[in-house]
Every structure is written in C-alpha cells, then in structure tokens.
Write a protein that holds these residues in place. Structure first.
Motif, PDB file in Angstrom:
ATOM      1  N   LYS A   1       0.854  -1.205   0.000  1.00 44.70           N
ATOM      2  CA  LYS A   1       0.000   0.000   0.000  1.00 44.70           C
ATOM      3  C   LYS A   1       0.885   1.249   0.000  1.00 44.70           C
ATOM      4  CE  LYS A   1      -4.256  -1.750   1.974  1.00 44.70           C
ATOM      5  NZ  LYS A   1      -4.131  -2.674   3.122  1.00 44.70           N
ATOM      6  N   PRO A   2       0.299   2.450  -0.212  1.00 45.67           N
ATOM      7  CA  PRO A   2       1.143   3.656  -0.296  1.00 45.67           C
ATOM      8  C   PRO A   2       1.728   4.076   1.057  1.00 45.67           C
ATOM      9  CG  PRO A   2      -1.163   4.235  -0.462  1.00 45.67           C
ATOM     10  CD  PRO A   2      -1.115   2.744  -0.495  1.00 45.67           C
ATOM     11  N   MET A   3       2.348   5.238   1.063  1.00 43.30           N
ATOM     12  CA  MET A   3       3.071   5.725   2.252  1.00 43.30           C
ATOM     13  C   MET A   3       2.130   6.069   3.407  1.00 43.30           C
ATOM     14  SD  MET A   3       6.224   6.824   3.121  1.00 43.30           S
ATOM     15  CE  MET A   3       7.205   7.520   1.807  1.00 43.30           C
ATOM     16  N   TRP A   4       2.444   5.513   4.588  1.00 40.46           N
ATOM     17  CA  TRP A   4       1.766   5.896   5.843  1.00 40.46           C
ATOM     18  C   TRP A   4       2.711   5.427   6.948  1.00 40.46           C
ATOM     19  CZ3 TRP A   4      -4.210   5.418   6.681  1.00 40.46           C
ATOM     20  CH2 TRP A   4      -4.554   6.011   7.890  1.00 40.46           C
ATOM     21  N   MET A   5       3.554   6.349   7.391  1.00 42.37           N
ATOM     22  CA  MET A   5       4.695   5.939   8.218  1.00 42.37           C
ATOM     23  C   MET A   5       4.322   5.100   9.434  1.00 42.37           C
ATOM     24  SD  MET A   5       7.638   8.728   8.047  1.00 42.37           S
ATOM     25  CE  MET A   5       8.494   8.999   6.482  1.00 42.37           C
ATOM     26  N   GLU A   6       3.403   5.629  10.275  1.00 39.43           N
ATOM     27  CA  GLU A   6       3.110   4.902  11.529  1.00 39.43           C
ATOM     28  C   GLU A   6       2.536   3.516  11.225  1.00 39.43           C
ATOM     29  OE1 GLU A   6       2.115   7.895  10.784  1.00 39.43           O
ATOM     30  OE2 GLU A   6       2.177   9.276  12.488  1.00 39.43           O
ATOM     31  N   LEU A   7       1.549   3.482  10.336  1.00 35.39           N
ATOM     32  CA  LEU A   7       0.932   2.189  10.038  1.00 35.39           C
ATOM     33  C   LEU A   7       1.916   1.257   9.355  1.00 35.39           C
ATOM     34  CD1 LEU A   7      -2.739   2.925   8.928  1.00 35.39           C
ATOM     35  CD2 LEU A   7      -1.800   2.416  11.184  1.00 35.39           C
ATOM     36  N   GLY A   8       2.780   1.818   8.506  1.00 32.20           N
ATOM     37  CA  GLY A   8       3.772   1.001   7.803  1.00 32.20           C
ATOM     38  C   GLY A   8       4.726   0.331   8.779  1.00 32.20           C
ATOM     39  N   GLU A   9       5.183   1.090   9.758  1.00 31.32           N
ATOM     40  CA  GLU A   9       6.105   0.514  10.743  1.00 31.32           C
ATOM     41  C   GLU A   9       5.432  -0.613  11.510  1.00 31.32           C
ATOM     42  OE1 GLU A   9       9.009   1.091   9.622  1.00 31.32           O
ATOM     43  OE2 GLU A   9       9.843   1.435  11.591  1.00 31.32           O
ATOM     44  N   ALA A  10       4.179  -0.392  11.915  1.00 34.86           N
ATOM     45  CA  ALA A  10       3.460  -1.430  12.665  1.00 34.86           C
ATOM     46  C   ALA A  10       3.145  -2.624  11.769  1.00 34.86           C
ATOM     47  CB  ALA A  10       2.177  -0.851  13.245  1.00 34.86           C
ATOM     48  N   SER A  11       2.741  -2.353  10.524  1.00 32.11           N
ATOM     49  CA  SER A  11       2.339  -3.478   9.660  1.00 32.11           C
ATOM     50  C   SER A  11       3.533  -4.336   9.267  1.00 32.11           C
ATOM     51  CB  SER A  11       1.574  -2.981   8.427  1.00 32.11           C
ATOM     52  OG  SER A  11       2.409  -2.284   7.534  1.00 32.11           O
ATOM     53  N   THR A  12       4.717  -3.728   9.212  1.00 33.59           N
ATOM     54  CA  THR A  12       5.911  -4.522   8.862  1.00 33.59           C
ATOM     55  C   THR A  12       6.089  -5.657   9.861  1.00 33.59           C
ATOM     56  OG1 THR A  12       6.960  -2.561   7.955  1.00 33.59           O
ATOM     57  CG2 THR A  12       8.396  -4.408   8.432  1.00 33.59           C
ATOM     58  N   VAL A  13       5.950  -5.324  11.145  1.00 33.21           N
ATOM     59  CA  VAL A  13       6.150  -6.343  12.179  1.00 33.21           C
ATOM     60  C   VAL A  13       4.965  -7.322  12.189  1.00 33.21           C
ATOM     61  CG1 VAL A  13       6.540  -6.726  14.643  1.00 33.21           C
ATOM     62  CG2 VAL A  13       7.561  -4.736  13.514  1.00 33.21           C
ATOM     63  N   GLU A  14       3.759  -6.763  12.082  1.00 36.99           N
ATOM     64  CA  GLU A  14       2.551  -7.613  12.071  1.00 36.99           C
ATOM     65  C   GLU A  14       2.563  -8.613  10.902  1.00 36.99           C
ATOM     66  OE1 GLU A  14      -1.393  -5.564  11.604  1.00 36.99           O
ATOM     67  OE2 GLU A  14      -0.554  -4.672  13.450  1.00 36.99           O
ATOM     68  N   ASN A  15       2.968  -8.141   9.727  1.00 35.38           N
ATOM     69  CA  ASN A  15       2.923  -8.987   8.526  1.00 35.38           C
ATOM     70  C   ASN A  15       4.092  -9.958   8.423  1.00 35.38           C
ATOM     71  OD1 ASN A  15       0.564  -7.735   7.682  1.00 35.38           O
ATOM     72  ND2 ASN A  15       1.656  -6.147   6.537  1.00 35.38           N
TER      73      ASN A  15
END
Ligand code: 48H
Ligand code: FE2
Length: 256
Positions: free
Chosen positions: A194-208
């Motif tokens: 998905k596109p840029m969204w810093m906070e969610l991206g950082e969390a989703s990296t670990v979750e995924n």
C-alpha cells in the motif's frame, strides 16, 4: 606466487561453500530485515546462508532518504543497533538518526562475525517445493542472470527459506506463481504493497512478518507486499524488529 594466490582463494572458497550446501535457514536478500534475522539465528548456533543479488549486501540502507545518507530509527528498536555496536544520535520526539553507511556495514559485519555465510552477487531464481513444503533455493550468479546466459543453476536445501527481498517480494511471488501454493494472507494470495503511511507502515511490517507456508517465511517490505501493508520511507526500526521477530518464529519451528 600467482598460482599460490589463486589456489588459496579456490581452496578456502570451496571449503566454505561445501559447509553451506544444506542449511537451517536460507535467506534471500541481504537488506536490514534479512541481516538482522540471519545474525539472530546464527547466534543461536544455526547454519544460515544469505543470497544477495548485488555485489554489496545492505539493501535499501545505504541510500538513506533520497541519498541523504542518514536513516531514522525509533526508540523501541535502538537495542538492535546497540547489539550491532552501531552508533546513533537523538533527533527529538523519540526519533534517532544513524549514518546509513555505518548501519549497512555494521549489519553486514555483525552477520559475518556471527557465522552467517553471505553469498553476494548470487540471485535466487526459483524455490524447491516438495510435499507441501518450501525446502530449498535455486541459485545462480547475478552476471549470468543479467546477461541472460543459458546456464543451469545449483540448489541449496534449507529447513526454512526467508523471503527478505524487499518491495518486490520475489520469493513469495515465485512460490505462489510457480508452485501454485496458497499463502497465509487474508486472500491466500499476494495482496500488494500500500502507499506511504509511516506509523501504520512501521506497525504493519512487524505484524505482517510471518510464516506464509510451511518452510516459507517473510520479513521486511516483502512482508508488507505479501499482506498489503503500507510503506514508511527511510525509517528502519520496523525492518530491524521484523528480522528479530522472524528469527524467533523460525527458531521455534525448526527446534520444535
Ligand atoms: C537475491 C535478491 C533477490 C533475489 C531481491 O529492500 P531491502 O533493503 O529489504 P528489507 O525488506 O529488509 O528492507 C526494506 C528497506 O530497505 C526499504 O526499502 C524501506 C524501509 N522502504 C520504505 C519505503 O517507503 O520505500 O533488501 C532486499 C535485498 C536487496 O539487496 C536485493 O538486491 C535483494 O534483496 N534481492 N537477492 N535473489 N531474487 N531479490
Ligand atoms: Fe524502500
């Protein structure tokens, strides 16, 4: 003298290679998540080989943000930099910066010193999938790949394979396309970054970060590509934490 130099390289190289033809973990991609995962498992006494397409391991770390060679790390991931003896500075608001050249070289050096075999300029072009399990990687020299030479590859068998190939998620793509496997994502398929969204991206990296299929694990941006996570720009704590998380999961699976 010349023949002694050649002989020394050939002998030590093939001794090294012989010891890594069957491994506990084969990691594709020497980006930050792959290097952190490799080091953690090697420190647990596991045999780990990394295959990196480029001459220089380090992935997206070297370039910092738009070639400004600094990266940002959030407080909760600093302990990982400390374990690699990499320095950082406070930038306020719980954010820290580190020199991207120091981070890339520090991660590579740490992995090497922990006993990881790093195969640079080697590309993974296929996987071995047998009896419902991913159990090896098919490798060839990057120059062979780049020149489109018709040269058959070799295979390294592994108890686990980690897709650490970053944005393209190449190994998951190969495994789903060629072996036709269904992976552990909400759709059973690759969902795309998905596109840029810093906070969610950082969390989703670990979750995924997870096991996608028996023998196949995914970390870093490849994890966001598989499960539809956001990108986050040049902040790297999520990549480091993803590497640590996947190492723990793989360790439990191969020891259990
Ligand atoms: C061998 C391969 C193959 C192949 C690829 O992209 P990376 O740095 O990986 P991550 O996921 O650990 O880190 C992502 C991070 O660098 C990043 O891009 C961030 C934070 N982006 C945010 C944003 O918004 O853009 O490294 C992957 C490595 C590279 O060195 C590739 O050359 C290598 O994998 N690679 N090696 N065989 N088939 N495919
Ligand atoms: Fe990126």
């Amino acid at each position: 003298m010349e023949e002694r130099i050649t002989s020394a390289i050939v002998r030590t190289y093939f001794e090294k290679l012989q010891n890594f033809l069957e491994v506990d973990l084969a990691i594709v991609g020497a980006g930050p998540s792959g290097l952190v995962a490799a080091t953690a498992l090697a420190k647990e006494g596991k045999k780990v080989a990394i295959f990196e397409r480029l001459l220089a391991p380090g992935g997206g770390v070297w370039g910092g943000g738009m070639l400004f060679n600094e990266i940002v790390i959030q407080e909760e991931a600093l302990h990982i930099l400390e374990d690699f003896n990499i320095s950082y500075k406070s930038a306020g608001d719980g954010l820290y910066t580190a020199d991207s050249v120091e981070v890339a070289s520090g991660l590579i050096f740490g992995a090497k010193k922990a006993g990881v075999m790093i195969n640079n300029a080697v590309s993974v072009e296929d996987v071995v999938c047998r009896e419902g399990r991913i159990c090896g990687v098919v490798v060839n020299w990057t120059p062979v790949e780049r020149l489109g030479m018709h040269v058959d590859p070799l295979v390294v068998m592994a108890k686990a394979v980690l897709d650490g190939t970053g944005h393209p998620g190449e190994i998951t793509d190969l495994a789903t396309r060629k072996a036709g496997i269904k992976i552990d994502t909400p759709t059973g398929k690759i969902m795309g970054e998905k596109p840029m969204w810093m906070e969610l991206g950082e969390a989703s990296t670990v979750e995924n970060t997870k096991r996608l299929y028996p023998g196949l694990y995914v970390s870093g941006m490849a994890a966001n590509n598989a499960s539809g996570g956001f990108r986050m720009g040049p902040i790297f704590g999520g990549m480091f934490m993803s590497g640590r998380k996947v190492a723990r999961m793989i360790l439990e699976d191969i020891d259990g």
